[in-house]
Design a protein around this motif. Structure first.
Motif, PDB file in Angstrom:
ATOM      1  N   ARG A 255       1.464  60.133  28.477  1.00  0.00           N
ATOM      2  CA  ARG A 255       0.510  59.249  27.963  1.00  0.00           C
ATOM      3  C   ARG A 255       0.895  59.023  26.567  1.00  0.00           C
ATOM      4  O   ARG A 255       0.708  57.866  25.842  1.00  0.00           O
ATOM      5  N   SER A 256       1.682  59.835  25.885  1.00  0.00           N
ATOM      6  CA  SER A 256       2.154  59.873  24.365  1.00  0.00           C
ATOM      7  C   SER A 256       3.357  59.582  24.130  1.00  0.00           C
ATOM      8  O   SER A 256       3.705  58.873  23.339  1.00  0.00           O
ATOM      9  N   ASP A 257       4.239  59.852  25.372  1.00  0.00           N
ATOM     10  CA  ASP A 257       5.818  59.527  25.140  1.00  0.00           C
ATOM     11  C   ASP A 257       6.382  59.225  26.568  1.00  0.00           C
ATOM     12  O   ASP A 257       7.087  60.112  26.938  1.00  0.00           O
ATOM     13  N   ALA A 258       6.105  58.016  26.884  1.00  0.00           N
ATOM     14  CA  ALA A 258       6.561  57.779  28.455  1.00  0.00           C
ATOM     15  C   ALA A 258       7.939  57.884  28.938  1.00  0.00           C
ATOM     16  O   ALA A 258       8.236  58.401  29.906  1.00  0.00           O
ATOM     17  N   ARG A 259       8.956  57.548  27.694  1.00  0.00           N
ATOM     18  CA  ARG A 259      10.044  57.920  28.017  1.00  0.00           C
ATOM     19  C   ARG A 259      10.481  59.327  28.246  1.00  0.00           C
ATOM     20  O   ARG A 259      11.379  59.430  29.049  1.00  0.00           O
ATOM     21  N   ALA A 260      10.220  60.075  27.421  1.00  0.00           N
ATOM     22  CA  ALA A 260      10.645  61.645  27.455  1.00  0.00           C
ATOM     23  C   ALA A 260       9.750  62.113  28.840  1.00  0.00           C
ATOM     24  O   ALA A 260      10.568  62.958  29.328  1.00  0.00           O
TER      25      ALA A 260
END
Length: 344
Positions: A255-260
């Protein structure tokens, strides 16, 4: 608390192991009846809410701790949508909607227009048994309890993989907490957990058999060739478990850093799929013909390994996604990402 939940899961699935073996279809062209008694115990223990905080009705565990339950269910070859229902409840809680009551399915790629949701979702795990469908259409998440048709099918592990066709009012909906691409990565992360659990069980069964099976006056596990094969298998299982743990720990990033998160999920699914192919082959080589016997406990595990490695994206698909994501980091960012302990 983590140990308590894991122990509860092991006892629960262990108590139903004999009934599950008796109900398992002898061939992959049929599916067993839904194990209602097992699911009732799963719900009574609160396992479908394990990813939620205590305020939301869950256990307040870290994601990696809660997702041990998916691995435990897979190690027992339990034919229930526990992983899917856990994810459904996580999505519903993030969207501020009520949790699922009963087994749940998660689908995406639908269309929302004029207050109605339409579309078709293929190969939905246990779609025929779902009491609630959590559906993603664009930037909206819906909690559906009626309004879909089912076209039944199954995978080679005899697990339901049904096509659901929707044309129903979308009365209960909210802003989606994740995108469709991230949801795909979440499903892949769940399959990595299941693969890790089944791999671990297959390794334990294979080591035990190698120590039990006598040939030329000693256990076959004493022969160097068998020991080398078991060492390779153990290495593959350890790598799959490490990848699954990494992806599970990264769940909050969805939810906060979709790429990671997608990078972690891609690596986990890719590595678990590779391990499944290698480890299943070794397990059957060590077992010989008995490993293919439907009644033998290795058989349902390796059938699931072969089925799950191709679900929610194959190794080649996730390798391409991971490669594309890594290339966006540029020459300065690639090496720190490759050697770092956290996703970039």
């Amino acid at each position: 608390m983590s140990d308590l939940v894991a122990d509860t899961g092991r006892r629960l699935f262990g108590a139903h192991a004999e009934a599950l073996r008796a109900a398992a279809p002898p061939q992959a062209d049929a599916t067993a009846p839904f194990p209602a008694a097992l699911w009732a115990d799963i719900e009574a223990a609160g396992l479908p809410l394990a990813l939620l905080s205590e305020d939301q009705g869950g256990f307040g565990l870290d994601a990696a701790e809660a997702l041990q339950l998916v691995q435990i269910a897979a190690a027992h070859a339990a034919p229930v949508p526990l992983a899917e229902t856990m994810l459904a409840n996580w999505l519903l809680a993030a969207a501020g909607l009520d949790p699922a009551e009963g087994p749940a399915a998660v689908v995406s790629g639908l269309t929302l227009a004029g207050g109605r949701v339409t579309g078709k979702a293929p190969r939905v795990p246990w779609g025929r048994d779902a009491a609630v469908v959590v559906a993603l259409a664009g930037d909206r998440l819906m909690r559906l309890t009626t309004g879909w048709q089912v076209d039944e099918s199954h995978n080679i592990a005899a697990e339901p993989r049904d096509t659901l066709t929707f044309d129903t009012p979308a009365d209960t909906q909210a802003a989606a907490p994740v995108s469709a691409d991230t949801l795909h990565a979440l499903m892949a992360m769940l399959r990595a957990q299941a693969l890790a659990g089944a791999l671990d069980a297959a390794l334990n069964r294979t080591v035990a058999y190698a120590n039990e099976r006598m040939q030329f006056g000693r256990a076959i596990g004493k022969f160097q060739a068998i020991q080398q094969s078991l060492a390779v298998m153990a290495t593959e299982v350890a790598a799959a478990r490490a990848g699954a743990g990494m992806a599970a720990a990264a769940l909050p990033l969805a939810r906060s850093d979709a790429r990671a998160f997608t990078m972690a999920a891609a690596a986990a699914k890719l590595r678990a799929g590779e391990a499944a192919g290698i480890a299943a082959g070794i397990a059957h080589q060590v077992h010989g013909a008995i490993g293919f016997t439907a009644e033998y406990p290795l058989h349902p595990l390796t059938r699931r390994l072969w089925a799950w490695r191709d679900e929610c994206g194959s190794e080649s698909q996730w390798a391409g996604i991971l490669g594309d994501l890594a290339c966006t980091l540029g020459p300065r960012g690639f090496w720190p990402f490759l050697t770092g302990t956290e996703a970039a």
